[in-house]
Write a protein that holds these residues in place. Structure first.
Motif, PDB file in Angstrom:
ATOM      1  N   LEU A  90       8.599 -11.314  -0.040  1.00 27.21           N
ATOM      2  CA  LEU A  90       9.758 -10.599   0.501  1.00 27.21           C
ATOM      3  C   LEU A  90       9.582 -10.375   1.993  1.00 27.21           C
ATOM      4  N   ARG A  91       8.378  -9.991   2.405  1.00 24.88           N
ATOM      5  CA  ARG A  91       8.128  -9.794   3.842  1.00 24.88           C
ATOM      6  C   ARG A  91       8.423 -11.067   4.622  1.00 24.88           C
ATOM      7  N   GLU A  92       8.031 -12.201   4.095  1.00 21.69           N
ATOM      8  CA  GLU A  92       8.294 -13.470   4.780  1.00 21.69           C
ATOM      9  C   GLU A  92       9.788 -13.765   4.824  1.00 21.69           C
ATOM     10  N   ARG A  93      10.486 -13.493   3.745  1.00 17.32           N
ATOM     11  CA  ARG A  93      11.928 -13.763   3.726  1.00 17.32           C
ATOM     12  C   ARG A  93      12.678 -12.886   4.721  1.00 17.32           C
ATOM     13  N   LEU A  94      12.231 -11.667   4.916  1.00 10.97           N
ATOM     14  CA  LEU A  94      12.917 -10.751   5.830  1.00 10.97           C
ATOM     15  C   LEU A  94      12.675 -11.097   7.294  1.00 10.97           C
ATOM     16  N   GLY A  95      11.629 -11.869   7.556  1.00 10.26           N
ATOM     17  CA  GLY A  95      11.417 -12.424   8.886  1.00 10.26           C
ATOM     18  C   GLY A  95      11.396 -11.399   9.991  1.00 10.26           C
ATOM     19  N   THR A  96      12.352 -11.524  10.918  1.00  8.78           N
ATOM     20  CA  THR A  96      12.378 -10.653  12.099  1.00  8.78           C
ATOM     21  C   THR A  96      13.367  -9.485  11.948  1.00  8.78           C
ATOM     22  N   HIS A  97      13.840  -9.249  10.734  1.00  8.82           N
ATOM     23  CA  HIS A  97      14.699  -8.078  10.511  1.00  8.82           C
ATOM     24  C   HIS A  97      13.953  -6.806  10.938  1.00  8.82           C
ATOM     25  N   THR A  98      14.698  -5.834  11.418  1.00  9.46           N
ATOM     26  CA  THR A  98      14.139  -4.500  11.634  1.00  9.46           C
ATOM     27  C   THR A  98      15.051  -3.481  10.966  1.00  9.46           C
ATOM     28  N   PHE A  99      14.440  -2.352  10.579  1.00 15.05           N
ATOM     29  CA  PHE A  99      15.174  -1.324   9.848  1.00 15.05           C
ATOM     30  C   PHE A  99      14.839   0.052  10.423  1.00 15.05           C
ATOM     31  N   GLU A 100      15.863   0.908  10.468  1.00 17.50           N
ATOM     32  CA  GLU A 100      15.640   2.304  10.848  1.00 17.50           C
ATOM     33  C   GLU A 100      14.960   3.070   9.722  1.00 17.50           C
ATOM     34  N   LEU A 101      15.201   2.653   8.482  1.00 14.45           N
ATOM     35  CA  LEU A 101      14.666   3.358   7.319  1.00 14.45           C
ATOM     36  C   LEU A 101      14.147   2.374   6.287  1.00 14.45           C
ATOM     37  N   LEU A 102      12.911   2.576   5.868  1.00 16.39           N
ATOM     38  CA  LEU A 102      12.359   1.928   4.676  1.00 16.39           C
ATOM     39  C   LEU A 102      12.200   3.007   3.617  1.00 16.39           C
ATOM     40  N   TYR A 103      12.884   2.833   2.488  1.00 20.58           N
ATOM     41  CA  TYR A 103      12.803   3.801   1.394  1.00 20.58           C
ATOM     42  C   TYR A 103      12.256   3.089   0.164  1.00 20.58           C
ATOM     43  N   VAL A 104      11.164   3.612  -0.370  1.00 21.91           N
ATOM     44  CA  VAL A 104      10.549   3.032  -1.566  1.00 21.91           C
ATOM     45  C   VAL A 104      10.833   3.949  -2.747  1.00 21.91           C
ATOM     46  N   ASN A 105      11.609   3.442  -3.681  1.00 18.52           N
ATOM     47  CA  ASN A 105      11.986   4.196  -4.869  1.00 18.52           C
ATOM     48  C   ASN A 105      11.332   3.527  -6.075  1.00 18.52           C
ATOM     49  N   ALA A 106      10.330   4.162  -6.635  1.00 18.15           N
ATOM     50  CA  ALA A 106       9.643   3.592  -7.795  1.00 18.15           C
ATOM     51  C   ALA A 106       9.177   4.718  -8.692  1.00 18.15           C
ATOM     52  N   GLY A 107       9.325   4.528  -9.974  1.00 19.65           N
ATOM     53  CA  GLY A 107       8.841   5.553 -10.881  1.00 19.65           C
ATOM     54  C   GLY A 107       9.051   5.178 -12.336  1.00 19.65           C
ATOM     55  N   VAL A 108       7.985   5.254 -13.094  1.00 19.23           N
ATOM     56  CA  VAL A 108       8.074   5.125 -14.545  1.00 19.23           C
ATOM     57  C   VAL A 108       7.445   6.367 -15.147  1.00 19.23           C
ATOM     58  N   THR A 109       7.801   6.630 -16.374  1.00 16.42           N
ATOM     59  CA  THR A 109       7.238   7.797 -17.041  1.00 16.42           C
ATOM     60  C   THR A 109       6.657   7.387 -18.389  1.00 16.42           C
ATOM     61  N   ASN A 110       6.101   8.336 -19.079  1.00 12.12           N
ATOM     62  CA  ASN A 110       5.476   8.100 -20.378  1.00 12.12           C
ATOM     63  C   ASN A 110       5.819   9.269 -21.290  1.00 12.12           C
ATOM     64  N   ASP A 111       5.248   9.294 -22.470  1.00 10.88           N
ATOM     65  CA  ASP A 111       5.420  10.427 -23.374  1.00 10.88           C
ATOM     66  C   ASP A 111       4.906  11.686 -22.675  1.00 10.88           C
ATOM     67  N   PRO A 112       5.765  12.690 -22.459  1.00 15.69           N
ATOM     68  CA  PRO A 112       5.343  13.869 -21.686  1.00 15.69           C
ATOM     69  C   PRO A 112       4.239  14.674 -22.351  1.00 15.69           C
ATOM     70  N   ASP A 113       4.018  14.459 -23.638  1.00 16.06           N
ATOM     71  CA  ASP A 113       2.976  15.214 -24.343  1.00 16.06           C
ATOM     72  C   ASP A 113       1.607  14.552 -24.271  1.00 16.06           C
ATOM     73  N   GLU A 114       1.541  13.334 -23.728  1.00 18.57           N
ATOM     74  CA  GLU A 114       0.246  12.663 -23.636  1.00 18.57           C
ATOM     75  C   GLU A 114      -0.654  13.369 -22.635  1.00 18.57           C
ATOM     76  N   THR A 115      -1.920  13.402 -22.948  1.00 18.84           N
ATOM     77  CA  THR A 115      -2.944  13.995 -22.085  1.00 18.84           C
ATOM     78  C   THR A 115      -4.013  12.954 -21.821  1.00 18.84           C
ATOM     79  N   PRO A 116      -4.973  13.226 -20.933  1.00 18.84           N
ATOM     80  CA  PRO A 116      -6.081  12.287 -20.751  1.00 18.84           C
ATOM     81  C   PRO A 116      -6.835  11.989 -22.047  1.00 18.84           C
ATOM     82  N   ALA A 117      -6.786  12.921 -22.998  1.00 16.12           N
ATOM     83  CA  ALA A 117      -7.483  12.707 -24.263  1.00 16.12           C
ATOM     84  C   ALA A 117      -6.744  11.754 -25.193  1.00 16.12           C
ATOM     85  N   THR A 118      -5.416  11.612 -24.992  1.00 23.17           N
ATOM     86  CA  THR A 118      -4.630  10.834 -25.954  1.00 23.17           C
ATOM     87  C   THR A 118      -4.009   9.572 -25.381  1.00 23.17           C
TER      88      THR A 118
END
Length: 234
Positions: free
Chosen positions: A73-101
């Motif tokens: 993607l960086r190569e495809r964008l070439g010499t583009h410039t942006f005022e804002l880069l926003y990274v939106n990423a997020g997944v979740t899991n079973d909220p009841d899971e703990t390090p033990a489970t």
């Protein structure tokens, strides 16, 4: 039309639906030209938005958990410039899971998607941002260690706390720079991640979130803010 945004060129990573698509729509409405990404090759709500707004929105494809795709993607964008880069990423899991489970593979999935991959995107695409532009990441109020008094969502919380720590390290390494750096908590919103019980709608959160981003334009340094512009405790 809404107030014209000072961020007139926006690169939005993770915008196929939900919050990311809504942020794209909000910036287009505020007069920005937006390049937004989807992960897969199928049609998404972002494509429907592009049909409505035309060439003010461009769509690219990238899976941020695949570093080679981010580099491409960086190569495809070439010499583009942006005022804002926003990274939106997020997944979740079973909220009841703990390090033990929780299974190790599931723990790794959350950490790679929510913490490691967004920072890799910034490391790879950050040079496209203008020297006094903004780099922002979708964090969560649940990433706050100070505010964790109820528990629950333990692994998701840990992944967002890890993201926050990595962003602080990035800010420390780039402390001489003039860029605005933002970790943003959108509130608990009704989305695929937030679920149907969330108290906020997308229209409650996203216009305010974008206003918060725009208000920090050319205010260098790192801040952890909620969608109303209030500081979140680390």
């Amino acid at each position: 039309m809404s107030t014209v945004s000072p961020n007139n060129t926006v690169l939005l990573i993770g915008a196929s639906r939900g919050l990311g698509c809504a942020i794209s729509a909000e910036y287009v409405e505020r007069g920005a030209r937006v390049v937004a990404t989807v992960r897969g090759s199928g049609r998404t709500p972002l494509h429907e938005l592009r049909d409505a707004v035309g060439d003010r929105l461009e769509i690219e494809q990238v899976d941020i958990t695949a570093p080679e795709q981010v580099r491409a993607l960086r190569e495809r964008l070439g010499t583009h410039t942006f005022e804002l880069l926003y990274v939106n990423a997020g997944v979740t899991n079973d909220p009841d899971e703990t390090p033990a489970t929780i299974a190790t593979e599931e723990f790794n999935r959350l950490m790679v998607t929510n913490a490691l991959s967004p920072m890799r995107v910034i490391e790879t695409l950050g040079d496209l941002v203008t020297p006094d532009g903004t780099i922002a990441i979708m964090s969560s109020g649940q990433g706050s260690i100070a505010n964790n008094e109820r528990g629950g969502f333990e692994i998701y919380r840990a992944s967002k706390s890890a993201l926050n720590q990595l962003m602080r390290s990035y800010a420390a390494r780039n402390r001489e720079g003039k860029r605005t750096l933002l970790l943003l908590a959108p509130g608990w919103v009704k989305t695929d991640v937030g679920g149907p019980d969330a108290p906020l709608t997308i229209s409650d959160s996203i216009p305010n979130l974008v206003t918060t981003i725009d208000a920090q334009h050319r205010h260098p340094g790192l801040q952890y803010l909620d969608y109303l512009g209030k500081t979140v405790a680390w």
